[in-house]
Design a protein around this motif. Structure first.
Motif, PDB file in Angstrom:
ATOM      1  N   UNK A 137     -11.230   4.808   0.696  1.00 21.00           N
ATOM      2  CA  UNK A 137     -10.447   5.116   1.895  1.00 21.00           C
ATOM      3  C   UNK A 137     -11.255   4.833   3.160  1.00 21.00           C
ATOM      4  N   UNK A 138     -12.529   5.207   3.155  1.00 21.78           N
ATOM      5  CA  UNK A 138     -13.388   4.957   4.312  1.00 21.78           C
ATOM      6  C   UNK A 138     -13.531   3.453   4.553  1.00 21.78           C
ATOM      7  N   UNK A 182      -4.581  -4.944   0.321  1.00 26.75           N
ATOM      8  CA  UNK A 182      -5.257  -4.833  -0.969  1.00 26.75           C
ATOM      9  C   UNK A 182      -5.879  -3.454  -1.139  1.00 26.75           C
ATOM     10  N   UNK A 183      -6.541  -2.960  -0.094  1.00 23.13           N
ATOM     11  CA  UNK A 183      -7.139  -1.628  -0.161  1.00 23.13           C
ATOM     12  C   UNK A 183      -6.086  -0.543  -0.300  1.00 23.13           C
ATOM     13  N   UNK A 184      -4.971  -0.712   0.392  1.00 22.52           N
ATOM     14  CA  UNK A 184      -3.879   0.265   0.288  1.00 22.52           C
ATOM     15  C   UNK A 184      -3.297   0.278  -1.115  1.00 22.52           C
ATOM     16  N   UNK A 185      -3.080  -0.908  -1.669  1.00 20.35           N
ATOM     17  CA  UNK A 185      -2.529  -0.999  -3.025  1.00 20.35           C
ATOM     18  C   UNK A 185      -3.475  -0.376  -4.041  1.00 20.35           C
ATOM     19  N   UNK A 186      -4.778  -0.580  -3.847  1.00 19.84           N
ATOM     20  CA  UNK A 186      -5.748  -0.001  -4.777  1.00 19.84           C
ATOM     21  C   UNK A 186      -5.679   1.522  -4.759  1.00 19.84           C
ATOM     22  N   UNK A 187      -5.571   2.103  -3.578  1.00 22.32           N
ATOM     23  CA  UNK A 187      -5.483   3.565  -3.481  1.00 22.32           C
ATOM     24  C   UNK A 187      -4.200   4.087  -4.108  1.00 22.32           C
ATOM     25  N   UNK A 188      -3.079   3.430  -3.812  1.00 21.31           N
ATOM     26  CA  UNK A 188      -1.784   3.885  -4.332  1.00 21.31           C
ATOM     27  C   UNK A 188      -1.711   3.755  -5.848  1.00 21.31           C
ATOM     28  N   UNK A 189      -2.311   2.698  -6.379  1.00 22.32           N
ATOM     29  CA  UNK A 189      -2.248   2.454  -7.821  1.00 22.32           C
ATOM     30  C   UNK A 189      -3.450   3.046  -8.556  1.00 22.32           C
ATOM     31  N   UNK A 233     -13.281  -6.084  -3.880  1.00 21.44           N
ATOM     32  CA  UNK A 233     -12.365  -5.611  -4.921  1.00 21.44           C
ATOM     33  C   UNK A 233     -12.471  -6.422  -6.207  1.00 21.44           C
ATOM     34  N   UNK A 234     -13.254  -7.476  -6.194  1.00 22.94           N
ATOM     35  CA  UNK A 234     -13.323  -8.364  -7.356  1.00 22.94           C
ATOM     36  C   UNK A 234     -13.852  -7.675  -8.614  1.00 22.94           C
ATOM     37  N   UNK A 235     -14.937  -6.858  -8.549  1.00 16.03           N
ATOM     38  CA  UNK A 235     -15.381  -6.165  -9.769  1.00 16.03           C
ATOM     39  C   UNK A 235     -14.313  -5.254 -10.363  1.00 16.03           C
ATOM     40  N   UNK A 236     -13.475  -4.686  -9.511  1.00 12.63           N
ATOM     41  CA  UNK A 236     -12.384  -3.844 -10.014  1.00 12.63           C
ATOM     42  C   UNK A 236     -11.394  -4.641 -10.842  1.00 12.63           C
ATOM     43  N   UNK A 237     -11.144  -5.877 -10.451  1.00 14.10           N
ATOM     44  CA  UNK A 237     -10.250  -6.727 -11.238  1.00 14.10           C
ATOM     45  C   UNK A 237     -10.831  -6.969 -12.632  1.00 14.10           C
TER      46      UNK A 237
END
Length: 247
Positions: free
Chosen positions: A65-66, A215-222, A136-140
């Motif tokens: 979030x930060x 992308x950051x928003x989608x990561x938080x929501x999902x 966000x690539x390592x998360x994928x």
């Protein structure tokens, strides 16, 4: 001289198979996370404990979030460039603070260390390329690995959810002889694989579009908003397979 043959040596316990070792490890991890079938607690409390309680939720959400907020609010509308160093520095720094806090409090810091290492690796990649979306690539990669493992395990009849649930509930791999349990564990593994696949389907196009804010928003929501309900459903389904007849 007696010709009577010596008594046969008693056979020892059979060597544990790879599935036994994996199931035991998964079951132990689930129990350490708070999924204790012997605890008389409601589903909501069990799921919240499995997420690490308030501290675990904050450790999972706040660094991302930060990063999202700092990156978004420092983006120059004219050039589209943001203060990537500041966003990543604050995000990784916050993860480090959480880790140090656990060490000071002498609480298990394995998850915090894992989060810190993952955040540091992702930040290093993004700084190296100069692209915020590479954070966000390592998360994928993680989603691909987990989703593929769960899908393959379900298709070959050795659901990872079943291995964890079987050892957690004290029956090992005996659940594979029960058609009902095999069916439930199959669909639970498919559901978890679908969660990881859904994250990729939504977030990968945003990555290639270079839309870091979306992308950051989608990561938080999902993230936790989808993880927690599915964990609750999984816990309820597993508990339903094992009625408390022993009581």
């Amino acid at each position: 001289m007696s010709l009577t043959p010596p008594p046969a040596e008693p056979e020892g316990k059979p060597e544990p198979t790879a599935s036994d070792l994996l199931g035991q490890a998964l079951g132990d991890a689930a129990r350490r996370a708070g999924l204790d079938p012997d605890a008389d607690a409601g589903t909501g409390r069990v799921v919240f404990a499995a997420m690490g309680g308030v501290r675990g939720v904050l450790e999972s959400v706040l660094p991302s979030l930060v990063f999202l907020l700092v990156y978004t609010f420092t983006t120059d509308r004219a050039t589209g460039e943001a203060n990537l160093w500041l966003a990543l520095g604050l995000s990784v720094g916050l993860a480090a603070v959480f880790t140090v806090a656990r060490l000071i409090a002498r609480t298990p810091a394995t998850a915090a260390f894992g989060g810190l290492i993952a955040a540091g690796a992702a930040a290093g990649l993004a700084l190296w390329t100069g692209r915020g979306e590479d954070n966000f690539l390592p998360g994928f990669i993680t989603n691909v690995a987990y989703g593929s493992a769960l899908l393959v395990s379900a298709l070959i009849g050795w659901s990872l959810i079943g291995l964890a649930g079987g050892f957690l509930m004290g029956e090992g791999t005996a659940w594979r002889a029960d058609k009902r349990k095999r069916r439930v564990y199959f669909w639970l593994a498919i559901a978890w694989a679908a969660l990881f696949a859904a994250r990729l389907l939504v977030q990968v196009p945003l990555y290639f579009a270079g839309d870091v804010t979306a992308l950051g928003t989608a990561k938080l929501i999902m993230g936790l908003p989808l993880f927690a309900p599915l964990l609750a459903v999984t816990w309820l389904a597993v508990r339903a397979l094992y009625p408390r007849s022993a009581e």
